[in-house]
Design an enzyme around this catalytic site. Structure first.
Site, PDB file in Angstrom:
ATOM      1  N   GLU A 135     -10.080   2.869   9.577  1.00  0.00           N
ATOM      2  CA  GLU A 135      -8.779   3.389  10.002  1.00  0.00           C
ATOM      3  C   GLU A 135      -8.921   4.324  11.192  1.00  0.00           C
ATOM      4  OE1 GLU A 135      -6.847   5.624   6.947  1.00  0.00           O
ATOM      5  OE2 GLU A 135      -4.945   5.769   8.038  1.00  0.00           O
ATOM      6  N   ARG A 162      -4.982  15.516   6.684  1.00  0.00           N
ATOM      7  CA  ARG A 162      -5.557  15.332   5.347  1.00  0.00           C
ATOM      8  C   ARG A 162      -5.742  16.673   4.636  1.00  0.00           C
ATOM      9  NH1 ARG A 162     -11.207  12.329   3.659  1.00  0.00           N
ATOM     10  NH2 ARG A 162     -12.079  14.278   4.419  1.00  0.00           N
ATOM     11  N   GLN A 176       2.780  11.208  -1.696  1.00  0.00           N
ATOM     12  CA  GLN A 176       2.899  11.730  -0.330  1.00  0.00           C
ATOM     13  C   GLN A 176       4.352  11.736   0.162  1.00  0.00           C
ATOM     14  OE1 GLN A 176      -0.167   9.823   2.090  1.00  0.00           O
ATOM     15  NE2 GLN A 176      -1.759  10.456   0.651  1.00  0.00           N
ATOM     16  N   ARG A 230     -16.354   5.587   2.671  1.00  0.00           N
ATOM     17  CA  ARG A 230     -16.727   7.010   2.667  1.00  0.00           C
ATOM     18  C   ARG A 230     -16.859   7.555   1.250  1.00  0.00           C
ATOM     19  NH1 ARG A 230     -11.951   9.168   4.383  1.00  0.00           N
ATOM     20  NH2 ARG A 230     -10.954   7.239   5.017  1.00  0.00           N
ATOM     21  N   TYR A 244      -4.887   7.706  -6.615  1.00  0.00           N
ATOM     22  CA  TYR A 244      -6.189   8.384  -6.759  1.00  0.00           C
ATOM     23  C   TYR A 244      -6.124   9.781  -7.336  1.00  0.00           C
ATOM     24  CZ  TYR A 244      -5.053  10.217  -2.049  1.00  0.00           C
ATOM     25  OH  TYR A 244      -4.454  10.802  -0.951  1.00  0.00           O
ATOM     26  N   HIS A 252      -9.524   1.111   1.689  1.00  0.00           N
ATOM     27  CA  HIS A 252      -9.239   1.575   3.060  1.00  0.00           C
ATOM     28  C   HIS A 252     -10.461   1.285   3.918  1.00  0.00           C
ATOM     29  CE1 HIS A 252      -6.747   4.987   1.076  1.00  0.00           C
ATOM     30  NE2 HIS A 252      -5.875   4.331   1.790  1.00  0.00           N
ATOM     31  N   HIS A 273      -5.593  -1.138   6.529  1.00  0.00           N
ATOM     32  CA  HIS A 273      -5.682  -0.716   7.931  1.00  0.00           C
ATOM     33  C   HIS A 273      -6.553  -1.676   8.758  1.00  0.00           C
ATOM     34  CE1 HIS A 273      -3.586   2.741   6.527  1.00  0.00           C
ATOM     35  NE2 HIS A 273      -4.606   3.203   5.829  1.00  0.00           N
ATOM     36  N   HIS A 280       0.904   5.530  -1.373  1.00  0.00           N
ATOM     37  CA  HIS A 280       0.500   6.726  -2.121  1.00  0.00           C
ATOM     38  C   HIS A 280       1.807   7.451  -2.398  1.00  0.00           C
ATOM     39  CE1 HIS A 280      -3.533   5.815  -0.665  1.00  0.00           C
ATOM     40  NE2 HIS A 280      -3.104   5.908   0.579  1.00  0.00           N
ATOM     41  N   ASP A 327       2.327   3.172   2.731  1.00  0.00           N
ATOM     42  CA  ASP A 327       1.208   4.118   2.747  1.00  0.00           C
ATOM     43  C   ASP A 327       1.622   5.566   2.471  1.00  0.00           C
ATOM     44  OD1 ASP A 327      -1.166   5.450   3.195  1.00  0.00           O
ATOM     45  OD2 ASP A 327      -1.655   4.459   5.063  1.00  0.00           O
ATOM     46  N   HIS A 347       0.839  -1.211   0.000  1.00  0.00           N
ATOM     47  CA  HIS A 347       0.000   0.000   0.000  1.00  0.00           C
ATOM     48  C   HIS A 347       0.866   1.251   0.000  1.00  0.00           C
ATOM     49  CE1 HIS A 347      -3.780   2.141   0.566  1.00  0.00           C
ATOM     50  NE2 HIS A 347      -3.219   2.874   1.524  1.00  0.00           N
TER      51      HIS A 347
HETATM   52  C1  NGQ Z   1      -5.309   8.661   1.453  1.00  0.00           C
HETATM   53  N1  NGQ Z   1      -4.541   7.995   3.629  1.00  0.00           N
HETATM   54  O1  NGQ Z   1      -6.118   8.307   0.594  1.00  0.00           O
HETATM   55  O2  NGQ Z   1      -4.203   9.138   1.154  1.00  0.00           O
HETATM   56  C2  NGQ Z   1      -5.669   8.473   2.884  1.00  0.00           C
HETATM   57  C3  NGQ Z   1      -6.165   9.771   3.463  1.00  0.00           C
HETATM   58  C4  NGQ Z   1      -8.648   9.567   3.342  1.00  0.00           C
HETATM   59  C5  NGQ Z   1      -4.733   7.210   4.672  1.00  0.00           C
HETATM   60  N2  NGQ Z   1      -5.943   6.813   4.924  1.00  0.00           N
HETATM   61  C6  NGQ Z   1      -7.404  10.242   2.839  1.00  0.00           C
HETATM   62  N3  NGQ Z   1      -3.741   6.825   5.423  1.00  0.00           N
HETATM   63  O3  NGQ Z   1      -8.574   8.432   3.830  1.00  0.00           O
HETATM   64  O4  NGQ Z   1      -9.688  10.159   3.212  1.00  0.00           O
HETATM   65 ZN    ZN Z   2      -3.826   4.723   2.079  1.00  0.00          ZN
END
Ligand code: NGQ
Ligand code: ZN
Length: 453
Positions: A237, A85, A64, A213, A124, A234, A271, A61, A322, A59
Site C-alpha cells: 500500500e 495511523r 474507523q 509487516r 483486528y 493488505h 490495495h 474497518h 476501508d 474491505h
Molecule cells: C488498518 N489501514 O489496518 O486499518 C490499516 C492501517 C496498517 C490501511 N492500511 C494500519 N488502509 O496498515 O498498519
Molecule cells: Zn485496510
C-alpha cells in the site's frame, strides 16, 4: 409454503446483461425464478423501474467510521499514512464492544444506503483496552456480527491475525496491543465464531493475515490453512512498505507473496498499489482479486493502482470502503476511474472499446467482490434476493437505458440515485435511507459523545 414475493423491474442487470420487463420471484429470501421479457406485470408484483444486484464492499474497518474527518488537520509536520495511523491507534485505545457495535451499525446502515449489500469486515480489534483477552475472546467480533444482524447487511467476517510491528517478526508496539494473537489463540477464535457465523443468514468466515509487516512467513502459512474460505491481506500500500520488504527479503511485497504463498482465487490482495508490471501480471494470473479502496487510498496518500497492466492480464478487482472516511459505493467506482484518468491524462480507461465505463466498473466489482467475499452477487436462482433500485426520476437517469444507467448513477447522480435496497427480499432502504437510521444514528451520536469526551 414459505414467504413468497414478486417483483417486476422495467430494466434489471442480470448475469447475462441488462434485460427489460424482468419478473422476479423470491421465496424465503432467495431468488426462486427470474424471467426477462415478462408480459404485463402481475398485479401482485411490486414494481420498480431499475434494479441491479447489490454491490459487495470487500474491505472495511468499521470502527474507523467513528474517526471520519478527525484526522484531516495539518499537524505541521510531514503528515502521512504513518502519522494518520498514530491518530487511529489513539482512537482505538478507548473502544469497547458496545462502542464498536454502535459505530459498525452506523457504518453498515450507510453502506446499505449507497448500494452495498455485503461487507467484508477486516476485523483486528480483538483484545480489551489494556491488551488482555476479553472473558469471551470473541467479544469484539460478536459486536460486528450483531451490527450486521441489526442492519441486515450480509457479512463476510475476516478476523485478522496480527502479531508483529514490522518485517522479520519485529515485536508489536504499544499501539498494537489490542490486535495480537498467536496462531493457537487465533485458531480458537475462529472455532468460537463458527456457530454465530452459521446463525447469521448468508454469513461467511474467512481469514486475514493483516500484512506482511504483521506476520512471519510461518504464521502466514498456518493462518491461510485454517479455513477453506477467503484469505485477505493488505499488501504494497505504501512505498515505505515496499522498501522495508526489499530490505528484509530482497523482494517486493507482491513478488514475495506470490513466491512464498499459495495465492489463488481464494485470496484478496488489498490495495496492491505498488506493483511493477511483472508483479501486476503475475498477480492477475494468480486468480487473486485486487481489493481496491480508492477513497481511502486517496485520503491516506497511498498512490494509484496499476490498472492498465493488471486488467490487460485478465486481473479481477472489487472495491472496499476501508477506512470509511466516506461511505459511497458510486464514489468508490467513480474515483477508481478518475484516478486512472488523472494519472494518464486520458478518458474512459477502465472499459474495453465500445463499452460503458460505469457498467464495466459495476459488473467487474460485482464479480470480483463476490469472489473475494466467498458469496454470490447476482440476481440468479438460488442466490439471496439482494438488490438495489434506482430512482428513475433522477435527472441524471432520464432516458438512460442499459449500460448508460450505470454511467448515470456512478458518474452523474451519485448516491442520490439510490432509492431502495433489499436484502433477502426485505426492504432495508427506502428513499435512500436505512429504515432504522434514526435510532442507529442517535445511538451513534451518544457513543461518540462518550468516546470523544
Ligand atoms: C488498518 N489501514 O489496518 O486499518 C490499516 C492501517 C496498517 C490501511 N492500511 C494500519 N488502509 O496498515 O498498519
Ligand atoms: Zn485496510
Amino acid at each position: 409454503m414459505g414467504r413468497e414475493q414478486r417483483f417486476h423491474f422495467d430494466q434489471a442487470l442480470l448475469p447475462g446483461g441488462w434485460a427489460v420487463d424482468v419478473a422476479l420471484l423470491v421465496r424465503d429470501g432467495l431468488v426462486a425464478a427470474v424471467d426477462a421479457g415478462a408480459a404485463a406485470p402481475r398485479t401482485d408484483a411490486e414494481r420498480h423501474a431499475i434494479a441491479l444486484p447489490g454491490l459487495p464492499n470487500l474491505h472495511s474497518h468499521a470502527f474507523q467510521r467513528g474517526m471520519a474527518g478527525l484526522a484531516e488537520v495539518n499537524l505541521g509536520g510531514d503528515d502521512s499514512f504513518w502519522s494518520w495511523r498514530e491518530t487511529m491507534y489513539r482512537f482505538v485505545a478507548r473502544l469497547t464492544p458496545d462502542h464498536l457495535h454502535a459505530i459498525a451499525a452506523m457504518a453498515y446502515a450507510e453502506m446499505l444506503e449507497t448500494g452495498f449489500t455485503r461487507v467484508g469486515e477486516f476485523h483486528y480489534l480483538h483484545r480489551d483496552i489494556g491488551g488482555a483477552a476479553f472473558d469471551d475472546p470473541a467479544a469484539m467480533s460478536l459486536a460486528i456480527v450483531e451490527a450486521a444482524a441489526e442492519t441486515g447487511i450480509a457479512l463476510t467476517h475476516l478476523p485478522v491475525f496480527y502479531a508483529h510491528s514490522g518485517f522479520g517478526g519485529a515485536a508489536a508496539g504499544e499501539g498494537q496491543r489490542r490486535f495480537l494473537h498467536d496462531v493457537d489463540g487465533y485458531a480458537a477464535l475462529l472455532d468460537r465464531l463458527r456457530q454465530p457465523i452459521e446463525a447469521l443468514p448468508d454469513a461467511v468466515l474467512g481469514v486475514a493475515p493483516h500484512s506482511l509487516r504483521a506476520v512471519t512467513p510461518e504464521e502466514l502459512a498456518a493462518v491461510a490453512a485454517l479455513v477453506g474460505g477467503p484469505v485477505h491481506i493488505h499488501v504494497a500500500e505504501q512505498v515505505k512498505e515496499v522498501e522495508d520488504c526489499l530490505a528484509w527479503s530482497g523482494a517486493r511485497p507482491v513478488e514475495w507473496l506470490l513466491d512464498h504463498a499459495a495465492v489463488d482465487a481464494r485470496w484478496c490482495l488489498v490495495h496492491a498499489t505498488h506493483m511493477t508490471d511483472g508483479e501486476a501480471r503475475r498477480a492477475a494470473a494468480s486468480g487473486a482479486v485486487a481489493g481496491l479502496c480508492p477513497i481511502t487510498e486517496a485520503n491516506l496518500g497511498d498512490g494509484i493502482f496499476p490498472a492498465e497492466v493488471f486488467l490487460a492480464a485478465g486481473g479481477a478487482y472489487g472495491v472496499g470502503s476501508d477506512s470509511n472516511i466516506l461511505i459511497d459505493a458510486s464514489e468508490e467506482l467513480r474515483l477508481l476511474e478518475y484516478g486512472q484518468r488523472l494519472a494518464h491524462r486520458r478518458r474512459n480507461r477502465l472499459a474495453p472499446p465500445g463499452a460503458s465505463v460505469g457498467d464495466t466498473l459495476y459488473r467487474s466489482a460485482l464479480a470480483g467482490g463476490a469472489r473475494a467475499l466467498g458469496a454470490p452477487a447476482a440476481l440468479a436462482v438460488g442466490n439471496p434476493a439482494d438488490f438495489v433500485t434506482l430512482d428513475a426520476d433522477h435527472p441524471s437517469l432520464a432516458e438512460r437505458r442499459e449500460g448508460l444507467l450505470a454511467d448515470g448513477w456512478l458518474f452523474a447522480a451519485g448516491r442520490q440515485a439510490v432509492d431502495g435496497v433489499w436484502r433477502r427480499g426485505h426492504r432495508l432502504v427506502t428513499a435512500g435511507r436505512h429504515v432504522d437510521r434514526a435510532r442507529i444514528a442517535a445511538r451513534y451520536r451518544r457513543i461518540l459523545g462518550e468516546l470523544l469526551a
